[in-house]
Design a protein around this motif. Structure first.
Motif, PDB file in Angstrom:
ATOM      1  N   ALA A 144       0.813  -1.218   0.000  1.00 43.36           N
ATOM      2  CA  ALA A 144       0.000   0.000   0.000  1.00 43.36           C
ATOM      3  C   ALA A 144       0.846   1.268   0.000  1.00 43.36           C
ATOM      4  O   ALA A 144       0.330   2.354  -0.242  1.00 43.36           O
ATOM      5  N   SER A 145       2.143   1.144   0.260  1.00 37.22           N
ATOM      6  CA  SER A 145       3.037   2.302   0.246  1.00 37.22           C
ATOM      7  C   SER A 145       3.335   2.773  -1.177  1.00 37.22           C
ATOM      8  O   SER A 145       3.893   3.860  -1.369  1.00 37.22           O
TER       9      SER A 145
ATOM     10  N   GLU B 288       9.700  -5.851  -7.095  1.00 35.27           N
ATOM     11  CA  GLU B 288       9.012  -6.217  -8.335  1.00 35.27           C
ATOM     12  C   GLU B 288       7.523  -6.284  -7.997  1.00 35.27           C
ATOM     13  O   GLU B 288       7.127  -6.979  -7.050  1.00 35.27           O
ATOM     14  N   PHE B 289       6.698  -5.543  -8.736  1.00 36.28           N
ATOM     15  CA  PHE B 289       5.276  -5.433  -8.426  1.00 36.28           C
ATOM     16  C   PHE B 289       4.393  -6.063  -9.496  1.00 36.28           C
ATOM     17  O   PHE B 289       4.764  -6.150 -10.660  1.00 36.28           O
ATOM     18  N   ASP B 290       3.192  -6.427  -9.071  1.00 35.15           N
ATOM     19  CA  ASP B 290       2.063  -6.614  -9.969  1.00 35.15           C
ATOM     20  C   ASP B 290       1.154  -5.422  -9.703  1.00 35.15           C
ATOM     21  O   ASP B 290       0.833  -5.125  -8.542  1.00 35.15           O
ATOM     22  N   VAL B 291       0.755  -4.720 -10.754  1.00 36.44           N
ATOM     23  CA  VAL B 291      -0.078  -3.532 -10.580  1.00 36.44           C
ATOM     24  C   VAL B 291      -1.382  -3.696 -11.344  1.00 36.44           C
ATOM     25  O   VAL B 291      -1.427  -4.285 -12.418  1.00 36.44           O
TER      26      VAL B 291
ATOM     27  N   THR C  78      -1.497  -2.246  -5.748  1.00 37.29           N
ATOM     28  CA  THR C  78      -0.178  -2.859  -5.911  1.00 37.29           C
ATOM     29  C   THR C  78      -0.078  -4.133  -5.082  1.00 37.29           C
ATOM     30  O   THR C  78      -0.547  -4.178  -3.943  1.00 37.29           O
ATOM     31  N   SER C  79       0.514  -5.152  -5.655  1.00 43.28           N
ATOM     32  CA  SER C  79       0.900  -6.322  -4.864  1.00 43.28           C
ATOM     33  C   SER C  79       2.379  -6.578  -5.138  1.00 43.28           C
ATOM     34  O   SER C  79       2.871  -6.338  -6.247  1.00 43.28           O
ATOM     35  N   ILE C  80       3.082  -7.026  -4.123  1.00 43.51           N
ATOM     36  CA  ILE C  80       4.524  -7.239  -4.234  1.00 43.51           C
ATOM     37  C   ILE C  80       4.787  -8.660  -4.714  1.00 43.51           C
ATOM     38  O   ILE C  80       4.437  -9.633  -4.045  1.00 43.51           O
TER      39      ILE C  80
END
Length: 203
Positions: A42-43, A112-115, A120-122
């Motif tokens: 969430a940051s 590395e994210f999935d957006v 956002t998820s890490i």
């Protein structure tokens, strides 16, 4: 009189002792609530909510944006302050951690994210073993940056070229799904984005 003076002396000593104890506790509380130390998925939000410097977007989780922008803008480089966030594309980020986090990465943590429109998820985070979607090890790439640039890669910082061009980068920045409606793409950016999606399977 003697008893009164003794009572005053005791009260003063107790007050000083309490004051001495309270100050470190307040400092500890400040350390605990550091946004960099407590960051989660969430940051990280819309890349365009950060400050653009050249091709990059930068921010600072601990509020020290002015110093982060100053270092990012300097032709001579410099050491980024703790909390600095550096992003070229929405799906990746670097965050400057506190001194001693990891000497090999000069205290940077890679993400590395999935957006998506939901946020956002890490996908992956850490230091020496984070690999991006092109099977590139983040540290191996950024370690080649000239010493004065604090592991930040740019076209003239000494790092190997990345497998995406400027049109692809701009297209990814303009279409970050966390930002709401995408910005209009040029024909070159649209073609670059389509080619990139085809090469990565839409990842």
């Amino acid at each position: 009189m003697t008893r009164t003076l003794a009572n005053i002396a005791f009260a003063s000593t107790a007050a000083l002792a309490l004051s001495a104890c309270a100050q470190p506790a307040e400092e500890d509380a400040e350390a605990v609530v550091s946004a960099t130390e407590t960051m989660t998925a969430a940051s990280f939000g819309c890349i365009r909510d950060l400050t653009q410097v050249d091709r990059f977007f930068v921010g600072n989780l601990d509020g020290n944006l002015e110093e982060t922008v100053a270092v990012a803008s300097s032709e001579d480089g410099g050491v980024f302050p703790v909390g600095s966030v550096v992003q070229l594309v929405p799906g990746e980020a670097m965050v400057k951690r506190a001194n001693g986090f990891n000497a090999d990465t000069k205290d940077w943590e890679f993400f590395e994210f999935d957006v998506s429109s939901e946020g956002t998820s890490i996908r992956n985070r850490g230091h020496v073993d984070v690999v991006n979607r092109f099977d590139g090890n983040c540290l191996e790439c950024h370690a080649k940056a000239a010493e004065q640039f604090d592991m930040i890669c740019s076209t003239d910082h000494g790092c190997d070229p990345i497998p995406i061009n400027d049109a692809m980068i701009r297209a990814l920045q303009k279409t970050d799904p966390r930002c709401g409606a995408p910005l209009e793409l040029t024909a070159e950016e649209s073609e670059g984005l389509a080619a990139l999606m085809a090469a990565t399977g839409g990842a």
